[in-house]
Design an enzyme around this catalytic site. Structure first.
Site, PDB file in Angstrom:
ATOM      1  CB  CYS A 146     -27.486  74.615  65.903  1.00 56.42           C
ATOM      2  SG  CYS A 146     -25.837  74.683  65.226  1.00 56.42           S
ATOM      3  CB  CYS A 151     -27.542  81.265  56.024  1.00 54.34           C
ATOM      4  SG  CYS A 151     -28.334  82.594  55.168  1.00 54.34           S
TER       5      CYS A 151
END
Ligand SMILES: Cc1ncc(COP(=O)(O)O)c(C=O)c1O
Lengths: 388, 319
Positions: free
Chosen positions: B131, B54
């Site tokens: 993130c 991913c």
């Protein structure tokens, strides 16, 4: 800090000779080439030399057209939209064949025509070597129905070279038009329109040490296009808009110099590329996409297990080294590298790709410096990695 | 589109100095061994979140004091871009000294705030907000392991936009209260969809359970049904167009969301008036197509729903 540029597939440094050749056309010979007065006409000799150089460099015949335009993206758009317009005019359905690994200037144009305009588009897969095959084309091409086949000469991410001669010959034999995006081939490997019977070919000056924002579209005699830009009489009415004289002059010299250096690419650039590639492969758990004998001599797409591509670029950038990755983590679009995906690679690889691309200006010291930094980066980031 | 969108950002130049510094020199990178934890009278917790495939993966190590549940030592390992590494490093710092229950309260927004150089300037550009979400999820995972429960129990309400931490409930409420009609408005009101944009519609950075586009459509349809019920004109006296709208709205609000959850879908092919009766013909799409219950259970569920919520005169046929 000494900077090292290893991103020549993105763009290249302008050759100082090219800059010098362009210079007089900004403040001295700045006339509009279409004007009747001397300010205009004094630009003609240089433009004509530039055109000769471009024709000669690509092996084009005088009967063919090469229109000077804004970039390769424009050239690619011109071809696809022209083919679409022609089928509209004829009231015929439009079927275009291209490949899964094309540059966005082809892929997104095709997707637009497909989704918004109802054009049927077939995206050819690549084989396990990452190359578009004649067999795949034969399966997709329907004589009498297919309007255009477009396959890139060399891929920007991997450097892998497609068998365009074979593909073009077959396509022509079926009475279908053939286009190739040769942006990553011109100047790196021999490109001759005498050898390859393509009807259309696009190229861009900034990939071979010319300036950004100027390119060209080759149109073989007999193949016609509907212009993207209508307006004045420039470029035989095939591309209206005042010609960018200094940039055209620059592209002329740049392509001549680039073609003169294809031998140098094959020997020197290849030697440095192979040195870098061997050093990467000497590190544990690394791999390079595509056999080197099938690639342009300047390109490496490497995968470093356990290291995310953008993190790798960050470390390189901190040390003054420029490289690139096809899998930008921040992209809003699908993130995995299209080429990796088309090659049906292990999905893990698609986030670990880093591309290094050299040019004829790359030096041995730069490659040695890059090897040293790459080794340190791999060591540091693998120590942090949770997957290595 | 506007002036600021034309050139495309220089991503890395918009990182705070703290992000850059933590990427270059992470303080808490590394592992903790069983022996180290034992020596501190602590229980070792090792939690993984994400996957290399991913593009983001992180592993969190906690040494949790056996007597008071305090995190006495912590460290991380990460496969991810610079912001992912910097966020993980900061996340570990925020965990230190806290009890496990306190640590669960840490969100990705706390991590991002802690990485700012100046309280008013985001530490990372919008595209990079996601993130730090990873850093938050891994805390939940570690806490779940510590408590011996499934991570889902510790997760918040249905989270639609993880970057801005906006839940399904909030979005539905904001649409209703402010009568919102576009995704851009939802973003303006809640910030959902302003960052990595994955939650706007399918095909983005990450696959999501909910998308703003669908939530908007479903909530609007629900609102229309409610409004129609308020107006209370009998179904039979409505125009054909209104009847069609009511039936369509029922499908958007009540049926499609359920089918979407299982990867299925349904399409209305036709709505015919047959004297006093209304016949809706539908066809199943997606996962519903091969599903045997689609012809029995689901069909009667749809028909009963239409009879109850729209009008008793309606029947359904599957094409
Ligand atoms: C294969 C390929 N085609 C087209 C382009 C677009 O070129 P330009 O920037 O001149 O539009 C590029 C450059 O990135 C390329 O690599």
């Amino acid at each position: 800090m000494e900077r090292i540029y290893l991103d020549s597939n993105a763009t290249t440094v302008v050759d100082p000779l090219v800059k010098q050749a362009m210079d007089p056309f900004f403040c001295q010979m700045y006339g509009n080439p279409n004007s009747l007065h001397r300010f205009g006409t004094e630009t003609h000799p240089a433009m004509s030399i530039a055109l000769d150089r471009i024709y000669d460099s690509l092996g084009a015949a005088d009967e063919d057209d090469i229109i000077i335009n804004g970039c390769a993206t424009e050239g690619n758009n011109t071809i696809f939209k022209s083919v679409f317009m022609d089928s509209l005019a004829k009231g015929k359905p439009c079927h275009i064949i291209t490949s899964q690994i094309e540059h966005p200037s082809v892929l997104h144009t095709c997707q637009y025509l497909e989704k918004e305009q109802g054009v049927q588009v077939t995206y050819l897969p690549v084989n396990s070597d990452g190359i578009v095959t004649l067999d795949a084309l034969k399966e997709a091409l329907v004589p009498g129905k297919t309007s255009l086949v477009s396959v890139m000469w060399a891929n920007n991410e991997t450097g892998l070279i497609n068998p365009v001669k074979e593909l073009a010959e077959y396509t022509k034999s079926q009475g279908v038009l053939f286009h190739t995006d040769a942006v990553q081939a011109v100047g790196k490997i021999p490109v001759s329109l005498k050898e390859v019977p393509a009807d259309f070919l696009t190229f861009s000056a900034h990939k071979f040490h010319g300036p950004k924002g100027v390119g060209g579209l080759y149109i073989r005699q007999g193949a016609s296009i509907t212009p993207l830009l209508h307006g004045g009489e420039q470029m035989g009415k095939l591309r209206a808009g005042t010609v960018n004289v200094p940039y055209m002059v620059g592209m002329g010299l740049a392509i001549e110099l680039a073609v003169q250096h294809t031998e140098f690419y094959d020997t020197e650039v290849r030697r440095l590329r192979d040195k870098l590639e061997d050093a990467i492969l000497a590190l544990p758990d690394t791999m390079i996409i595509g056999d080197r004998k099938f690639r342009t001599p300047n390109t490496i797409l490497a995968s470093f297990k356990g290291i995310e591509g953008e993190a790798f670029l960050w470390d390189l950038n901190q040390k003054g080294i420029a490289a690139s990755t096809g899998s930008a983590c921040s992209s809003e679009e699908l993130e995995a590298d299209a080429t990796f995906q088309a090659m049906d690679m292990d999905n893990n690889l698609s986030h670990t790709g880093v591309r290094f691309s050299l040019s004829r200006f790359t030096t041995e010291e730069e490659i040695d410096g890059a090897i040293d930094t790459i080794q340190k980066t791999v060591h540091r980031l693998r120590a942090i990695s949770s997957t290595y | 589109m506007a002036k600021n969108d034309l050139l495309g950002g220089s991503l890395w130049d918009n990182y705070s100095a703290k992000v850059a510094d933590r990427m270059d020199n992470p303080v808490y990178q590394g592992e903790i061994t069983e022996a180290e934890a034992e020596a501190m009278n602590a229980k070792l917790i090792v939690a993984d979140w994400g996957a290399e495939s991913c593009g983001d993966a992180v592993r969190l190590y906690w040494a949790v004091d056996k007597d008071n549940d305090k995190i006495v030592k912590a460290s991380f390992k990460s496969f991810g871009c610079g912001t992912a590494i910097a966020s993980s490093d900061m996340m570990v710092e925020l965990c230190l000294g806290k009890t496990v229950d306190e640590a669960i309260q840490i969100t990705n927004l706390d991590v991002e705030k802690a990485l700012r150089d100046n309280p008013d300037t985001p530490a990372v550009p919008p595209q990079k907000m996601h993130c730090s979400v990873m850093a938050y999820d891994v805390i939940k995972q570690a806490a779940a392991i510590f408590k011996g429960v499934e991570k889902g129990i510790l997760d918040d309400d249905e989270m639609v936009c993880e970057c801005a931490r906006v839940t399904l409930k909030t979005i539905q409420e904001v649409i209703r209260i402010n009568d919102l009609t576009s995704v851009e408005q939802i973003t303006d009101y809640t910030k959902a969809g302003a960052f990595c944009k994955s939650c706007i519609k399918p095909g983005g950075h990450e696959k999501k359970k909910f998308y703003l586009e669908d939530i908007l459509k479903e909530t609007r349809a629900q609102m229309e049904i409610e409004a129609a019920q308020k107006r209370e004109v009998p179904f039979a006296e409505r125009s054909t167009f209104q009847k069609m709208r009511m039936i369509e709205n029922f499908f958007e609000a009540e049926i499609k969301p359920l089918l979407h959850k299982d990867g299925g879908d349904v399409e209305i092919l036709d709505i015919k008036e047959n004297g006093a009766d209304t016949v809706v013909s539908i066809s199943y799409k997606g996962a519903c197509m091969g599903c045997s219950s689609a012809l029995t259970g689901t069909l009667s569920f749809i028909e009963q729903g239409l009879k109850d919520k729209v009008d008793a005169s309606i029947s359904v046929s599957v094409e």
